[in-house]
Design an enzyme around this catalytic site. Structure first.
Site, PDB file in Angstrom:
ATOM      1  N   TYR A  65       0.395  12.202  -3.345  1.00 35.82           N
ATOM      2  CA  TYR A  65       1.104  11.332  -4.287  1.00 35.82           C
ATOM      3  C   TYR A  65       0.923  11.839  -5.710  1.00 35.82           C
ATOM      4  O   TYR A  65      -0.111  12.432  -6.044  1.00 35.82           O
ATOM      5  CB  TYR A  65       0.603   9.889  -4.130  1.00 35.82           C
ATOM      6  CG  TYR A  65       1.043   9.313  -2.802  1.00 35.82           C
ATOM      7  CD1 TYR A  65       2.336   8.836  -2.627  1.00 35.82           C
ATOM      8  CD2 TYR A  65       0.187   9.323  -1.702  1.00 35.82           C
ATOM      9  CE1 TYR A  65       2.769   8.361  -1.396  1.00 35.82           C
ATOM     10  CE2 TYR A  65       0.605   8.841  -0.465  1.00 35.82           C
ATOM     11  CZ  TYR A  65       1.895   8.366  -0.325  1.00 35.82           C
ATOM     12  OH  TYR A  65       2.330   7.901   0.890  1.00 35.82           O
ATOM     13  N   ASP A  75       0.866  -1.186   0.000  1.00 40.08           N
ATOM     14  CA  ASP A  75       0.000   0.000   0.000  1.00 40.08           C
ATOM     15  C   ASP A  75       0.900   1.233   0.000  1.00 40.08           C
ATOM     16  O   ASP A  75       2.109   1.126   0.195  1.00 40.08           O
ATOM     17  CB  ASP A  75      -0.931  -0.011   1.224  1.00 40.08           C
ATOM     18  CG  ASP A  75      -2.221   0.782   0.967  1.00 40.08           C
ATOM     19  OD1 ASP A  75      -2.351   1.395  -0.110  1.00 40.08           O
ATOM     20  OD2 ASP A  75      -3.087   0.793   1.849  1.00 40.08           O
ATOM     21  N   ASP A 119      -1.576   5.016   7.682  1.00 36.52           N
ATOM     22  CA  ASP A 119      -1.984   6.172   8.473  1.00 36.52           C
ATOM     23  C   ASP A 119      -2.501   5.694   9.831  1.00 36.52           C
ATOM     24  O   ASP A 119      -1.743   5.599  10.799  1.00 36.52           O
ATOM     25  CB  ASP A 119      -3.042   6.961   7.689  1.00 36.52           C
ATOM     26  CG  ASP A 119      -3.483   8.226   8.395  1.00 36.52           C
ATOM     27  OD1 ASP A 119      -2.871   8.583   9.417  1.00 36.52           O
ATOM     28  OD2 ASP A 119      -4.447   8.866   7.943  1.00 36.52           O
TER      29      ASP A 119
HETATM   30  P1  5GP Z   1      -5.382   3.925   7.182  1.00 37.10           P
HETATM   31  O1  5GP Z   1      -6.341   2.780   7.162  1.00 37.10           O
HETATM   32  O2  5GP Z   1      -3.970   3.509   7.520  1.00 37.10           O
HETATM   33  O3  5GP Z   1      -5.857   5.041   8.051  1.00 37.10           O
HETATM   34  O4  5GP Z   1      -5.345   4.562   5.755  1.00 37.10           O
HETATM   35  C1  5GP Z   1      -4.902   3.911   4.675  1.00 37.10           C
HETATM   36  C2  5GP Z   1      -5.467   4.516   3.423  1.00 37.10           C
HETATM   37  O5  5GP Z   1      -5.964   5.846   3.601  1.00 37.10           O
HETATM   38  C3  5GP Z   1      -4.394   4.656   2.409  1.00 37.10           C
HETATM   39  O6  5GP Z   1      -4.311   3.501   1.632  1.00 37.10           O
HETATM   40  C4  5GP Z   1      -4.833   5.867   1.628  1.00 37.10           C
HETATM   41  O7  5GP Z   1      -5.715   5.511   0.615  1.00 37.10           O
HETATM   42  C5  5GP Z   1      -5.553   6.733   2.603  1.00 37.10           C
HETATM   43  N1  5GP Z   1      -4.665   7.759   3.203  1.00 37.10           N
HETATM   44  C6  5GP Z   1      -4.367   7.905   4.504  1.00 37.10           C
HETATM   45  N2  5GP Z   1      -3.511   8.916   4.695  1.00 37.10           N
HETATM   46  C7  5GP Z   1      -3.235   9.413   3.484  1.00 37.10           C
HETATM   47  C8  5GP Z   1      -2.386  10.473   3.014  1.00 37.10           C
HETATM   48  O8  5GP Z   1      -1.676  11.158   3.753  1.00 37.10           O
HETATM   49  N3  5GP Z   1      -2.375  10.699   1.688  1.00 37.10           N
HETATM   50  C9  5GP Z   1      -3.128   9.980   0.818  1.00 37.10           C
HETATM   51  N4  5GP Z   1      -3.043  10.288  -0.456  1.00 37.10           N
HETATM   52  N5  5GP Z   1      -3.930   8.964   1.215  1.00 37.10           N
HETATM   53  C10 5GP Z   1      -3.987   8.695   2.521  1.00 37.10           C
END
Ligand code: 5GP
Length: 213
Positions: A184, A109, A113
Site C-alpha cells: 500500500y 480494513d 488475508d
Molecule cells: P488477516 O488477519 O486477514 O490475516 O490479516 C489482516 C491484516 O494483516 C491486515 O489488516 C494487514 O495489516 C496485514 N496484512 C495481511 N496481508 C497483507 C498484505 O498483503 N499487505 C499488507 N500491507 N498487509 C497485510
C-alpha cells in the site's frame, strides 16, 4: 516469496469511491470503525463519499489490532502471528454506548488475508454492543455490522465471519486478488518508486492481453 502487488493512492481512492454508493444506499452506516493502521486511509476516503448534504460526517473510531510480525528481510512483507493483539480499542469517552446499540456499524480494513483479524474485530465488537445493550436495557435492538476491505485474498481462510453477515451481503471487498503481498502507498518509503512499480505492472498487464484491450 509471494508476488507483490503495488497499489497507488489513486487506486485506493477509486476503490473507495466505487464502493461508496452501495454502502450509502444499502448499508447506511452511522459509525465507521477503522482497523489500524491499514483501515485508516480507506475509512477517511470513504467518509467523504458517504457524506450527504445537510448531514454531518459519519464519525470514525479506530481500533488497533496486530497479528503480523515484521520479517527479518529488507522487503515489506510481514509474517502472520498466531494471536491477535489489541493495541487500541474504542474510546468510550468519544463514542457513547447509545451510538453502538441498534445502529449499522461499518468496519473498515485494507486487506482480508487469513480473515483472523476481521473475525476477532467482529466478535469483540459484538461483545461490546451486547454489554452496552444490557446496560441500557435495549437487548431487543439489532445492531448490524458490515465489513469493507479494499482487497480480499482469494485463499482458504483461517478465520470466519458470521454466517448471517455473509448471507446478507454485509461484506464487501472492492477487489479480489490472488495470494500476493499487497504493497500500500502509505507503507512506501519511496513513493515515486512505488508508483513506478505499480505503473510498470499495470502496463505489463495491458500488453499481456491478446488484443491489448
Ligand atoms: P488477516 O488477519 O486477514 O490475516 O490479516 C489482516 C491484516 O494483516 C491486515 O489488516 C494487514 O495489516 C496485514 N496484512 C495481511 N496481508 C497483507 C498484505 O498483503 N499487505 C499488507 N500491507 N498487509 C497485510
Amino acid at each position: 516469496m509471494a508476488n507483490r502487488k503495488y497499489i497507488t493512492y489513486n487506486e485506493v481512492h477509486k476503490l473507495c469511491q466505487n464502493a461508496a454508493p452501495k454502502i450509502l444506499s444499502e448499508w447506511k452506516p452511522s459509525l465507521m470503525i477503522a482497523i489500524g493502521g491499514g483501515g485508516y486511509v480507506p475509512a477517511r476516503i470513504l467518509r467523504s463519499f458517504l457524506k450527504t448534504p445537510g448531514s454531518p460526517n459519519i464519525p470514525i473510531q479506530a481500533i488497533g489490532l496486530s497479528l503480523y510480525e515484521k520479517l527479518a528481510t529488507d522487503g515489506p512483507e510481514e509474517a502472520a502471528g498466531h494471536t491477535v493483539t489489541r493495541t487500541q480499542w474504542l474510546d468510550f469517552s468519544a463514542v457513547k454506548q447509545s451510538d453502538l446499540v441498534g445502529r449499522n456499524i461499518l468496519i473498515v480494513d485494507e486487506v482480508d488475508d487469513t480473515r483472523t483479524t476481521l473475525q476477532y474485530a467482529v466478535q469483540e465488537l459484538k461483545k461490546d454492543v451486547e454489554e452496552a445493550a444490557k446496560l441500557m436495557g435495549r437487548e431487543g435492538e439489532e445492531t448490524r455490522f458490515f465489513v469493507f476491505v479494499l482487497h480480499n485474498k482469494d485463499k482458504p481462510k483461517k478465520g470466519a465471519l458470521p454466517d448471517d453477515m455473509m448471507k446478507e451481503g454485509r461484506y464487501l471487498a472492492a477487489e479480489t486478488v490472488g495470494d500476493e503481498w499487497c504493497c500500500y502507498p502509505w507503507e512506501a518509503t519511496n513513493i515515486d518508486e512505488h508508483d513506478r512499480l505499480a505503473n510498470e505492472a499495470a502496463l505489463k498487464k495491458v500488453t499481456a492481453k491478446p488484443n491489448g484491450n
